[in-house]
Motif scaffolding. Structure first.
Motif, PDB file in Angstrom:
ATOM      1  N   TYR A   7       0.786  -1.140  -0.073  1.00  0.00           N
ATOM      2  CA  TYR A   7      -0.108  -0.032  -0.083  1.00  0.00           C
ATOM      3  C   TYR A   7       0.747   1.079  -0.152  1.00  0.00           C
ATOM      4  O   TYR A   7       2.063   1.229   0.407  1.00  0.00           O
ATOM      5  CB  TYR A   7      -0.754  -0.014   1.177  1.00  0.00           C
ATOM      6  N   PHE A   8       0.050   2.227  -0.458  1.00  0.00           N
ATOM      7  CA  PHE A   8       0.954   3.655  -0.334  1.00  0.00           C
ATOM      8  C   PHE A   8      -0.478   4.480   0.165  1.00  0.00           C
ATOM      9  O   PHE A   8      -1.194   4.443  -0.369  1.00  0.00           O
ATOM     10  CB  PHE A   8       1.274   4.300  -1.891  1.00  0.00           C
ATOM     11  N   SER A   9      -0.110   5.316   1.220  1.00  0.00           N
ATOM     12  CA  SER A   9      -0.996   6.189   1.732  1.00  0.00           C
ATOM     13  C   SER A   9      -0.661   7.215   2.187  1.00  0.00           C
ATOM     14  O   SER A   9       0.347   7.226   2.894  1.00  0.00           O
ATOM     15  CB  SER A   9      -1.966   4.956   3.092  1.00  0.00           C
ATOM     16  N   ALA A  10      -1.594   8.337   2.303  1.00  0.00           N
ATOM     17  CA  ALA A  10      -1.182   9.575   2.812  1.00  0.00           C
ATOM     18  C   ALA A  10      -2.119  10.013   3.915  1.00  0.00           C
ATOM     19  O   ALA A  10      -1.706  10.313   5.027  1.00  0.00           O
ATOM     20  CB  ALA A  10      -1.372  10.625   1.635  1.00  0.00           C
ATOM     21  N   THR A  11      -3.387  10.167   3.727  1.00  0.00           N
ATOM     22  CA  THR A  11      -4.311  10.357   4.951  1.00  0.00           C
ATOM     23  C   THR A  11      -4.997   9.268   5.486  1.00  0.00           C
ATOM     24  O   THR A  11      -5.739   9.418   6.388  1.00  0.00           O
ATOM     25  CB  THR A  11      -5.605  11.251   4.206  1.00  0.00           C
ATOM     26  N   GLY A  12      -4.575   7.949   4.903  1.00  0.00           N
ATOM     27  CA  GLY A  12      -4.984   6.604   5.739  1.00  0.00           C
ATOM     28  C   GLY A  12      -5.988   5.926   4.937  1.00  0.00           C
ATOM     29  O   GLY A  12      -6.496   4.915   5.136  1.00  0.00           O
ATOM     30  N   ASN A  13      -6.644   6.548   3.914  1.00  0.00           N
ATOM     31  CA  ASN A  13      -7.873   5.712   3.175  1.00  0.00           C
ATOM     32  C   ASN A  13      -7.427   4.517   2.690  1.00  0.00           C
ATOM     33  O   ASN A  13      -7.851   3.554   2.558  1.00  0.00           O
ATOM     34  CB  ASN A  13      -8.393   6.727   1.916  1.00  0.00           C
ATOM     35  N   SER A  14      -6.152   4.809   2.052  1.00  0.00           N
ATOM     36  CA  SER A  14      -5.734   3.381   1.181  1.00  0.00           C
ATOM     37  C   SER A  14      -5.000   2.352   2.474  1.00  0.00           C
ATOM     38  O   SER A  14      -5.373   1.000   2.104  1.00  0.00           O
ATOM     39  CB  SER A  14      -4.500   3.778   0.192  1.00  0.00           C
ATOM     40  N   LEU A  15      -4.417   2.751   3.242  1.00  0.00           N
ATOM     41  CA  LEU A  15      -4.190   2.022   4.517  1.00  0.00           C
ATOM     42  C   LEU A  15      -5.089   1.148   4.954  1.00  0.00           C
ATOM     43  O   LEU A  15      -5.190  -0.102   5.275  1.00  0.00           O
ATOM     44  CB  LEU A  15      -3.284   2.599   5.387  1.00  0.00           C
ATOM     45  N   GLN A  16      -6.110   1.903   5.335  1.00  0.00           N
ATOM     46  CA  GLN A  16      -7.380   1.313   5.978  1.00  0.00           C
ATOM     47  C   GLN A  16      -8.071   0.408   4.985  1.00  0.00           C
ATOM     48  O   GLN A  16      -8.356  -0.925   5.418  1.00  0.00           O
ATOM     49  CB  GLN A  16      -8.563   2.347   6.380  1.00  0.00           C
ATOM     50  N   PHE A  49      -2.132  -4.365  -4.830  1.00  0.00           N
ATOM     51  CA  PHE A  49      -1.603  -3.023  -4.801  1.00  0.00           C
ATOM     52  C   PHE A  49      -2.663  -1.944  -4.280  1.00  0.00           C
ATOM     53  O   PHE A  49      -3.679  -1.977  -5.150  1.00  0.00           O
ATOM     54  CB  PHE A  49      -0.772  -2.526  -5.978  1.00  0.00           C
ATOM     55  N   VAL A  50      -2.856  -1.523  -3.263  1.00  0.00           N
ATOM     56  CA  VAL A  50      -3.754  -0.526  -2.860  1.00  0.00           C
ATOM     57  C   VAL A  50      -3.016   0.988  -2.654  1.00  0.00           C
ATOM     58  O   VAL A  50      -2.181   1.000  -1.917  1.00  0.00           O
ATOM     59  CB  VAL A  50      -4.176  -0.968  -1.518  1.00  0.00           C
ATOM     60  N   PHE A  51      -3.823   1.866  -3.356  1.00  0.00           N
ATOM     61  CA  PHE A  51      -3.042   3.358  -3.409  1.00  0.00           C
ATOM     62  C   PHE A  51      -4.150   4.325  -3.803  1.00  0.00           C
ATOM     63  O   PHE A  51      -5.228   3.793  -4.382  1.00  0.00           O
ATOM     64  CB  PHE A  51      -1.768   3.353  -4.255  1.00  0.00           C
ATOM     65  N   PRO A  52      -4.008   5.556  -3.542  1.00  0.00           N
ATOM     66  CA  PRO A  52      -5.005   6.576  -3.909  1.00  0.00           C
ATOM     67  C   PRO A  52      -4.472   7.073  -5.493  1.00  0.00           C
ATOM     68  O   PRO A  52      -3.357   6.956  -5.810  1.00  0.00           O
ATOM     69  CB  PRO A  52      -4.503   7.733  -3.311  1.00  0.00           C
ATOM     70  N   CYS A  53      -5.695   7.582  -5.978  1.00  0.00           N
ATOM     71  CA  CYS A  53      -5.195   7.923  -7.437  1.00  0.00           C
ATOM     72  C   CYS A  53      -4.754   9.502  -7.344  1.00  0.00           C
ATOM     73  O   CYS A  53      -5.283  10.296  -6.620  1.00  0.00           O
ATOM     74  CB  CYS A  53      -6.686   8.110  -8.176  1.00  0.00           C
ATOM     75  N   PHE A  54      -3.539   9.734  -7.908  1.00  0.00           N
ATOM     76  CA  PHE A  54      -3.326  11.067  -7.977  1.00  0.00           C
ATOM     77  C   PHE A  54      -3.004  11.583  -9.658  1.00  0.00           C
ATOM     78  O   PHE A  54      -2.362  11.068 -10.082  1.00  0.00           O
ATOM     79  CB  PHE A  54      -1.662  11.246  -7.494  1.00  0.00           C
ATOM     80  N   ALA A  55      -3.800  12.529  -9.933  1.00  0.00           N
ATOM     81  CA  ALA A  55      -3.803  13.162 -11.056  1.00  0.00           C
ATOM     82  C   ALA A  55      -4.047  12.194 -12.268  1.00  0.00           C
ATOM     83  O   ALA A  55      -3.494  11.870 -13.189  1.00  0.00           O
ATOM     84  CB  ALA A  55      -2.720  13.993 -11.307  1.00  0.00           C
TER      85      ALA A  55
END
Length: 251
Positions: A7-16, A49-55
């Motif tokens: 995982y890659f996570s910034a605010t925790g959405n992807s980690l959770q 692989f769990v991660f947020p969409c960036f751009a």
């Protein structure tokens, strides 16, 4: 059967999401891409692989991780992309990176969560509980699919989106030149600990940036004093992080 979820996570959405998927499919290791580092090796039978969409695409670190890691090519690969709205070419990008390694992506899904790109807009924290509840419902179906090793046809028709993504993210490494620290900073070091790129250090009592930024804005959201900001845009905007995630769990 061995299972690993990166995982890659910034605010925790992807980690959770990664933690919930691991709990749902059972016996899965949850590994931070930041801590695994480039050129990692994974022989698991199931790799996610769990991660947020960036751009409209994956974070730079996610792209580089998949590109450089050595995976079991015969594994069942899946990806879940958290987002506020759309995910652009995120899934097709992961598939293309795996195909370059002789592997293939079997399953890709988007998971709508709290949209938090504070640089462009104020985060709707007043709707966070409702959004997260809906996310949990959607994730339950994703987990059911993954338990069955469901396979999909992965689309490749998002070439324009992928090109736009690379154009928009090409300057992310130096996005930190626009960050600033106010006198409200207490040198608590939370920004240092949550940064997935290890791009921040405390010098002379204040955070300094090393121009290796992912522009995930984790540092802005997690600062308890709202002392860290992007230009003059974010000072009065709402901060957000997933209510179940603590800063010590990141990056």
């Amino acid at each position: 059967m061995t299972k690993t979820i990166y995982y890659f996570s910034a605010t925790g959405n992807s980690l959770q999401a990664a933690l919930d998927i691991a709990d749902g499919i059972g016996d899965a290791d949850v590994v931070s891409i930041s801590k695994a580092g480039m050129n990692a090796t994974c022989d698991s039978d199931v790799i996610g692989f769990v991660f947020p969409c960036f751009a409209w695409g994956p974070p730079i670190m996610v792209r580089e991780f998949i590109k450089t890691a050595a995976f079991n090519k015969d594994a069942y690969f899946f990806t879940v992309v958290t987002c506020g709205s759309g995910i652009g070419g995120s899934v097709s990008s992961v598939d293309a990176l795996l195909c370059d390694k002789g592997a293939k992506l079997s399953y890709g899904a988007k998971l709508k969560s709290v949209s938090n790109y504070i640089v462009l807009y104020n985060v709707r924290t007043d709707r966070a509980d409702e959004t997260l509840a809906n996310s949990d419902v959607a994730l339950a179906q994703i987990i059911a699919d993954l338990k069955e090793n469901k396979a999909q046809k992965i689309g490749r028709g998002l070439g324009i989106s992928n090109k736009l993504h690379r154009c928009l993210t090409k300057n992310y490494k130096i996005a930190d030149k626009h960050y600033n620290i106010s006198d409200a900073c207490t040198s608590c070091g939370i920004c240092v600990s949550v940064c997935p790129a290890r791009n921040i250090e405390i010098a002379d009592g204040k955070p300094t940036f090393k121009h290796n930024c992912e522009h995930c804005v984790a540092c802005i959201h997690w600062c308890p004093q709202k002392a860290l900001n992007y230009g003059n845009k974010t000072q009065t905007r709402n901060r957000y992080h997933h209510p179940k995630i603590k800063p010590e769990q990141l990056p």
